[in-house]
Design a protein around this motif. Structure first.
Motif, PDB file in Angstrom:
ATOM      1  N   TYR A 544       0.242   5.026   3.192  1.00 40.92           N
ATOM      2  CA  TYR A 544      -1.033   6.042   3.965  1.00 40.92           C
ATOM      3  C   TYR A 544      -0.485   7.654   3.431  1.00 40.92           C
ATOM      4  O   TYR A 544       0.958   7.846   3.696  1.00 40.92           O
ATOM      5  CB  TYR A 544      -1.008   6.286   5.464  1.00 40.92           C
ATOM      6  CG  TYR A 544      -1.828   6.555   5.859  1.00 40.92           C
ATOM      7  CD1 TYR A 544      -3.524   6.895   5.953  1.00 40.92           C
ATOM      8  CD2 TYR A 544      -1.678   8.723   6.425  1.00 40.92           C
ATOM      9  CE1 TYR A 544      -4.180   7.700   6.468  1.00 40.92           C
ATOM     10  CE2 TYR A 544      -2.787   9.024   6.758  1.00 40.92           C
ATOM     11  CZ  TYR A 544      -3.834   8.678   6.497  1.00 40.92           C
ATOM     12  OH  TYR A 544      -4.634   9.584   6.681  1.00 40.92           O
ATOM     13  N   ASP A 545      -1.271   8.363   2.498  1.00 40.28           N
ATOM     14  CA  ASP A 545      -0.669   9.087   2.069  1.00 40.28           C
ATOM     15  C   ASP A 545      -1.299   9.991   3.158  1.00 40.28           C
ATOM     16  O   ASP A 545      -2.287  10.094   3.633  1.00 40.28           O
ATOM     17  CB  ASP A 545      -1.811   9.339   1.150  1.00 40.28           C
ATOM     18  CG  ASP A 545      -1.153   8.254  -0.564  1.00 40.28           C
ATOM     19  OD1 ASP A 545       0.028   8.092  -0.085  1.00 40.28           O
ATOM     20  OD2 ASP A 545      -1.981   7.862  -0.656  1.00 40.28           O
ATOM     21  N   LEU A 546      -0.148  11.136   3.546  1.00 36.41           N
ATOM     22  CA  LEU A 546      -0.143  11.970   4.785  1.00 36.41           C
ATOM     23  C   LEU A 546      -1.187  12.939   3.877  1.00 36.41           C
ATOM     24  O   LEU A 546      -1.319  14.598   4.277  1.00 36.41           O
ATOM     25  CB  LEU A 546       1.358  12.701   5.016  1.00 36.41           C
ATOM     26  CG  LEU A 546       1.679  11.024   6.282  1.00 36.41           C
ATOM     27  CD1 LEU A 546       2.846  11.630   6.404  1.00 36.41           C
ATOM     28  CD2 LEU A 546       0.957  10.948   7.299  1.00 36.41           C
ATOM     29  N   ASN A 547      -0.263  13.432   3.046  1.00 35.28           N
ATOM     30  CA  ASN A 547      -0.731  14.697   1.757  1.00 35.28           C
ATOM     31  C   ASN A 547      -0.364  14.019   0.226  1.00 35.28           C
ATOM     32  O   ASN A 547      -0.170  13.303   0.212  1.00 35.28           O
ATOM     33  CB  ASN A 547      -0.203  15.759   2.150  1.00 35.28           C
ATOM     34  CG  ASN A 547       1.056  16.008   2.231  1.00 35.28           C
ATOM     35  OD1 ASN A 547       2.138  15.788   1.545  1.00 35.28           O
ATOM     36  ND2 ASN A 547       1.839  16.167   3.662  1.00 35.28           N
ATOM     37  N   ASP A 548      -0.708  15.312  -0.317  1.00 36.51           N
ATOM     38  CA  ASP A 548      -0.104  14.464  -1.693  1.00 36.51           C
ATOM     39  C   ASP A 548       1.462  14.582  -2.287  1.00 36.51           C
ATOM     40  O   ASP A 548       1.690  13.814  -2.896  1.00 36.51           O
ATOM     41  CB  ASP A 548      -0.393  15.669  -2.921  1.00 36.51           C
ATOM     42  CG  ASP A 548      -2.425  15.934  -3.706  1.00 36.51           C
ATOM     43  OD1 ASP A 548      -3.175  15.054  -2.591  1.00 36.51           O
ATOM     44  OD2 ASP A 548      -2.054  17.264  -3.376  1.00 36.51           O
ATOM     45  N   ASP A 549       1.687  15.015  -1.247  1.00 35.49           N
ATOM     46  CA  ASP A 549       3.741  14.791  -1.534  1.00 35.49           C
ATOM     47  C   ASP A 549       4.131  13.904  -0.610  1.00 35.49           C
ATOM     48  O   ASP A 549       5.800  13.061  -0.562  1.00 35.49           O
ATOM     49  CB  ASP A 549       4.457  16.512  -1.528  1.00 35.49           C
ATOM     50  CG  ASP A 549       3.778  17.081  -2.143  1.00 35.49           C
ATOM     51  OD1 ASP A 549       3.655  16.815  -3.244  1.00 35.49           O
ATOM     52  OD2 ASP A 549       3.677  17.932  -1.709  1.00 35.49           O
ATOM     53  N   SER A 550       3.486  13.559   0.641  1.00 31.96           N
ATOM     54  CA  SER A 550       4.105  12.428   1.953  1.00 31.96           C
ATOM     55  C   SER A 550       3.546  11.328   1.666  1.00 31.96           C
ATOM     56  O   SER A 550       2.501  10.862   1.874  1.00 31.96           O
ATOM     57  CB  SER A 550       4.192  13.258   3.288  1.00 31.96           C
ATOM     58  OG  SER A 550       5.045  14.280   3.178  1.00 31.96           O
ATOM     59  N   MET A 551       4.246  10.576   1.426  1.00 29.34           N
ATOM     60  CA  MET A 551       3.477   9.018   2.414  1.00 29.34           C
ATOM     61  C   MET A 551       4.244   8.473   3.279  1.00 29.34           C
ATOM     62  O   MET A 551       5.553   7.685   3.623  1.00 29.34           O
ATOM     63  CB  MET A 551       3.648   8.331   1.037  1.00 29.34           C
ATOM     64  CG  MET A 551       3.154   6.641   1.517  1.00 29.34           C
ATOM     65  SD  MET A 551       2.943   5.633  -0.635  1.00 29.34           S
ATOM     66  CE  MET A 551       5.480   5.226  -0.453  1.00 29.34           C
ATOM     67  N   LEU A 552       3.555   7.581   4.134  1.00 29.41           N
ATOM     68  CA  LEU A 552       3.784   6.935   5.298  1.00 29.41           C
ATOM     69  C   LEU A 552       3.536   5.487   5.008  1.00 29.41           C
ATOM     70  O   LEU A 552       2.634   4.743   4.632  1.00 29.41           O
ATOM     71  CB  LEU A 552       3.318   6.694   6.365  1.00 29.41           C
ATOM     72  CG  LEU A 552       3.412   6.080   7.637  1.00 29.41           C
ATOM     73  CD1 LEU A 552       5.200   5.917   8.098  1.00 29.41           C
ATOM     74  CD2 LEU A 552       2.573   6.117   8.834  1.00 29.41           C
ATOM     75  N   TYR A 553       4.377   4.486   5.022  1.00 26.19           N
ATOM     76  CA  TYR A 553       4.589   2.895   5.003  1.00 26.19           C
ATOM     77  C   TYR A 553       5.307   2.192   5.498  1.00 26.19           C
ATOM     78  O   TYR A 553       5.765   2.391   6.796  1.00 26.19           O
ATOM     79  CB  TYR A 553       5.331   2.514   3.390  1.00 26.19           C
ATOM     80  CG  TYR A 553       6.666   2.961   2.910  1.00 26.19           C
ATOM     81  CD1 TYR A 553       7.740   1.557   3.276  1.00 26.19           C
ATOM     82  CD2 TYR A 553       7.567   3.809   2.958  1.00 26.19           C
ATOM     83  CE1 TYR A 553       9.023   1.715   3.467  1.00 26.19           C
ATOM     84  CE2 TYR A 553       8.009   3.641   2.882  1.00 26.19           C
ATOM     85  CZ  TYR A 553       9.149   2.646   2.998  1.00 26.19           C
ATOM     86  OH  TYR A 553      10.605   2.761   2.644  1.00 26.19           O
ATOM     87  N   ALA A 554       4.386   0.535   5.701  1.00 27.46           N
ATOM     88  CA  ALA A 554       4.979  -0.305   7.335  1.00 27.46           C
ATOM     89  C   ALA A 554       4.925  -1.291   6.424  1.00 27.46           C
ATOM     90  O   ALA A 554       3.427  -1.666   5.789  1.00 27.46           O
ATOM     91  CB  ALA A 554       4.083   0.153   8.375  1.00 27.46           C
ATOM     92  N   SER A 555       5.650  -2.305   6.467  1.00 28.42           N
ATOM     93  CA  SER A 555       5.690  -3.274   5.767  1.00 28.42           C
ATOM     94  C   SER A 555       6.765  -5.119   6.822  1.00 28.42           C
ATOM     95  O   SER A 555       7.571  -4.403   7.188  1.00 28.42           O
ATOM     96  CB  SER A 555       6.182  -3.672   4.417  1.00 28.42           C
ATOM     97  OG  SER A 555       7.685  -3.219   4.176  1.00 28.42           O
ATOM     98  N   GLY A 556       5.322  -5.785   6.538  1.00 31.36           N
ATOM     99  CA  GLY A 556       6.486  -7.005   7.512  1.00 31.36           C
ATOM    100  C   GLY A 556       6.496  -7.784   5.475  1.00 31.36           C
ATOM    101  O   GLY A 556       5.970  -8.246   5.051  1.00 31.36           O
ATOM    102  N   SER A 557       7.986  -8.542   5.602  1.00 30.40           N
ATOM    103  CA  SER A 557       8.351  -9.632   4.127  1.00 30.40           C
ATOM    104  C   SER A 557       8.587 -10.937   5.006  1.00 30.40           C
ATOM    105  O   SER A 557       9.740 -10.601   5.408  1.00 30.40           O
ATOM    106  CB  SER A 557       8.430  -8.725   3.305  1.00 30.40           C
ATOM    107  OG  SER A 557      10.197  -8.147   3.686  1.00 30.40           O
ATOM    108  N   THR A 558       9.048 -12.136   4.289  1.00 33.79           N
ATOM    109  CA  THR A 558       9.749 -12.928   4.692  1.00 33.79           C
ATOM    110  C   THR A 558      10.934 -12.961   2.863  1.00 33.79           C
ATOM    111  O   THR A 558      10.209 -12.877   1.810  1.00 33.79           O
ATOM    112  CB  THR A 558       9.300 -14.483   4.308  1.00 33.79           C
ATOM    113  OG1 THR A 558       8.222 -14.421   4.024  1.00 33.79           O
ATOM    114  CG2 THR A 558       8.821 -13.853   6.632  1.00 33.79           C
TER     115      THR A 558
END
Length: 806
Positions: A544-558
């Motif tokens: 999720y791009d908060l703005n042009d310079d900041s990104m929030l991310y979340a993930s689950g993986s195996t």
């Protein structure tokens, strides 16, 4: 214990909250100052291929430490051994030629026999199946990427805790280019590296890179043989690039690695003091340390136990590692899709010799032999359109023929001594003529060898898609099916013919060669097996791009670590990992400050331990087998900062906070003591380590670096750079309960001063690494006869490097 655990995890959660608040404050400050800061030099864009396509590091929703060529030079990265100093959450150990990388609480303690590293190692997109292939020297490298967290979807097998991507420079059509690097360092280490790039036509270019390494050993041998850790390597790479059209290109690489010299061990480099109890008996709970040598044939000699990087051996601990690899990469742009094919063949072998009794007494040698023939083929198909859905799908196939074996040969003598006084003050006559007098009753001659061969066929099918719900939100999902078929046979070797006579090249006084070439090998009865392992791994997440310079991310993986076959034909199951991560990637202050951080939780299950068993019917002695024995949980926080606070300044920092513990886990008691009090701590014959911290999992690591470039006008620039690293204490053996395997907290400090000419064609670097001369345990284990064995990371180093780039 629960209070301590909660306190630790509270500190990690507090660090996450602090980072989030700091991010908000800096973002606000950045917005306020954006119109005022017009002369700030921005951070460069680092491109990575972590998701099987070229992206900016800041656009990839996973934790990646990426180093381009300039960063590799700045941090003094010549191989994998210094990656931990600038990669939060990563620790490095080694034994012999095996790299023992650890990531976020998962460790690679077991890499012998059919066991793999927890981090997949990929060179130009091609997986290297053996841990000994991870410790080769780097040359003509464009980029290193360390991916943290399971990478089971796009990378597949043995990316249980992460992956390391090494990308070398390919030939370029842009014009003639050449460079030379000369280095001289402590321990008489002399290195050269040269490359030449030459376009042949408008469509075809070639590149040749050559590296040589020569050095004395950094582990001093006060015995009659040479020092350990000597280098004598000649490595080269030939690559060609062909681009006949705008829609097709091909890259061919041939790499040859030839590493000789002397090995710093097979199972270890040197002996360590053993823990003993009040009765003088070896005991994992013992509070005293005994520096005597318990190995058969040593007669208790003082072999420099307890003195780091110093040994007393009579055997020339020779090393001969060779690898030839050819890789062909093809790329097609077919309008709506792109197709990539990576084909490779690798021929690898490793041969190590080592002093079997860890003493200056003659006649006891260990041998390790390893060989791999590997063919791989990967096909990737990706979308190439302006739609909201981007996807990558593909198939992977490999065929590995792997062989490895451990041998020991103990002679009667090839020398003579008069008398020797052991560590308890007793005098012994070691040799009478040519017959070994053995005061401890260990026998004067023995041979032993096991050589296991495994055929591995691997198939993988994968898909990963990214769907843009809006300009800001992207959803990610991926899945992979992996199947491995394994077949094994084990051969038992002997130095004698059926009539009891020695074979050619063998005598009671030694070998004229190596057991693998001289002994008579027969397939052992009831020591073969086959198994098929299959697993589905997945990934879900969002950016999720908060703005042009900041990104929030979340993930689950195996992810998973391959199941395997022991030399007795038994099998052990795949080890599995599940990870959840939330992170942010940010650039502030007019692109001069980069702050990336992540909070993660990992669960590792079906962890493998080792057990000693005694097979019957083939004349062999005890063997070690792997079996599944438990699980662990890890929670942690990591942050990386790169900052250009003003013209000519650059600052970097890294932080890792980690709380890891075994839910359930057991190991074989390696020491003699096994009385009634111990039995209460044993489950199924294993020591119970529930609640213990896994090895190479320091609660905190911290790195900080700062440099300033002084402008000397027409005389160029000079840049001092200081790099600092702190690590909390950690264990270096799965049996994490005895004193001599604990590595205390420590610091390392490096200093580099680099001069560059005005046109940047010439540079001179003077450096010192590990100024404190910290003696850091890399890995510990306990062998037969309660012999504690260990290896230390490199001591203080210093030198100069001269570079010329046309």
């Amino acid at each position: 214990m629960m209070v301590i655990l909660n306190n630790r995890r509270s500190r990690i959660c507090a660090a996450v909250l602090t980072a989030l608040l700091a991010q908000q404050a800096v973002a606000q400050e950045s917005d306020e100052q954006s119109n005022e800061t017009t002369n700030q030099v921005g951070l460069e864009v680092i491109e990575v291929t972590a998701q099987k396509r070229v992206q900016s590091l800041q656009d990839v929703g996973i934790s990646v430490t990426a180093l381009n060529a300039a960063a590799i030079q700045r941090y003094g990265i010549d191989d994998i051994s210094r990656i931990e100093l600038i990669t939060p959450g990563v620790a490095f150990g080694f034994v012999g030629s095996d790299a023992k990388i650890a990531i976020r609480g998962a460790n690679s303690n077991n890499t012998f026999a059919d066991n793999s590293s927890i981090a997949g190692f990929f060179a130009d997109g091609v997986y290297r199946p053996r841990a000994s292939q991870q410790s080769q020297a780097y040359f003509d490298v464009a980029r290193i990427e360390v991916l943290k967290g399971p990478q089971g979807t796009l990378y597949g097998r043995n990316t249980f805790a992460g992956a390391v991507n090494l990308t070398t420079n390919k030939a370029s059509l842009s014009g003639f280019d050449m460079g030379v690097k000369l280095g001289y360092e402590r321990f008489n280490r002399q290195s050269t590296e040269t490359f030449i790039n030459q376009p042949i036509t408008d469509e075809l270019a070639v590149r040749v890179a050559v590296q040589t390494l020569r050095s004395d050993g950094y582990i001093k041998n006060i015995g009659p043989a040479g020092d350990l850790g000597q280098e004598d390597s000649f490595n080269y790479r030939f690559s060609s690039y062909w681009e006949p059209s705008e829609t097709f290109d091909a890259t061919l690489r041939f790499t040859s690695i030839n590493q000789k010299g002397t090995t710093p061990g097979i199972f270890s480099a040197e002996g360590l003091p053993a823990p003993v109890n009040q009765d003088g008996i070896t005991d994992f709970r013992g509070q005293s340390l005994d520096s005597g040598n318990p190995a058969p044939g040593s007669a208790g000699t003082d072999s420099a136990f307890g003195r780091p990087n110093e040994v007393s051996y009579d055997v020339e601990n020779n090393r001969d590692n060779q690898e030839d690899n050819i890789t062909l990469e093809l790329n097609w742009d077919l309008n709506s899709i792109t197709v990539k094919s990576i084909s490779s063949y690798t021929d690898f072998s490793s041969a190590l010799d080592f002093d079997g009794d860890f003493s200056p007494n003659p006649g006891y040698v260990y041998y390790w032999d390893e060989e791999v023939d590997s063919v791989t083929q990967e096909l990737q198909i990706s979308s190439n359109s302006e739609s909201d859905l981007f996807w990558t799908t593909g198939a992977y196939y490999s065929k590995d023929q792997i062989g490895f074996g451990f041998s020991q040969f103990r002679t009667q003598t090839n020398a003579s001594f008069d008398t020797f006084t052991d560590t308890q003050g007793r005098d012994f006559t070691l040799f009478d003529g040519t017959e070994l007098i053995d005061p401890f009753g260990n026998g004067s001659f023995s041979d032993y060898t096991d050589f296991q061969e495994i055929d591995v066929t691997t198939l993988g099918l994968f898909f990963q898609g990214e769907y843009s719900v809006s300009d800001a939100l992207t959803l990610i999902a991926g899945i992979r099916y992996n199947e491995e078929e394994k077949d094994t046979t084990t051969s038992f070797g002997t130095s004698k013919a059926s009539d009891g006579s020695f074979l050619s090249g063998v005598s009671e006084f030694g070998l004229n060669g190596r057991p693998i070439d001289l002994f008579n090998y027969t397939v052992s009865q009831n020591r073969s097996g086959s198994e098929t392992f299959d697993i589905v791994t997945w990934k879900i997440g969002f950016n999720y791009d908060l703005n042009d310079d900041s990104m929030l991310y979340a993930s689950g993986s195996t992810g998973f670590l391959s199941g395997g076959l022991n030399s007795n034909g038994s099998s052990f199951d795949q080890q599995e990992s599940e990870a959840w991560e939330v992170g942010m990637k940010n650039r502030f202050l007019d692109n001069s400050l980069q702050v990336n951080f992540a909070f993660y939780m990992n669960e590792f299950s079906d962890l493998v331990t080792q057990r000693l068993i005694f097979p019957e019917g083939d004349g062999s002695t005890a063997i070690t087998v792997s079996e599944n024995a438990g699980s662990s949980d890890v929670i942690g926080f990591e942050a990386e900062i790169n900052w250009l606070p003003a013209d000519n300044w650059f600052i970097n920092a890294g932080l890792s906070l980690m709380d890891a513990e075994y839910d359930t886990f057991g190991v074989t008691n390696p020491f003699q003591l096994n009385d009634g009090s111990l039995k209460a701590e044993v489950n199924n014959g294993l020591l119970v380590l529930d609640g213990i911290t896994p090895p190479w999992s320091p609660e905190m690591t911290l790195s900080f670096g700062a440099g300033y470039e002084f402008d000397l006008g027409d005389r160029g620039t000079i840049t001092p750079y200081l790099q600092f690293y702190y690590s909390g204490e950690y264990d270096t053996d799965d049996v994490s309960t005895y004193a001599s395997q604990l590595q205390d907290s420590y610091t390392k400090t490096d200093l580099r001063i680099t001069w560059r000419s005005t046109d940047e064609t010439l540079s001179l670097e003077v450096f010192a690494e590990n100024l404190e001369d910290e003696e850091v345990l890399a890995r510990t284990n306990v062998g037969g006869n309660n012999l504690v064995q260990g290896s230390y990371l490199h001591p203080r180093n210093y030198g100069v490097k001269l570079r010329y780039h046309y």
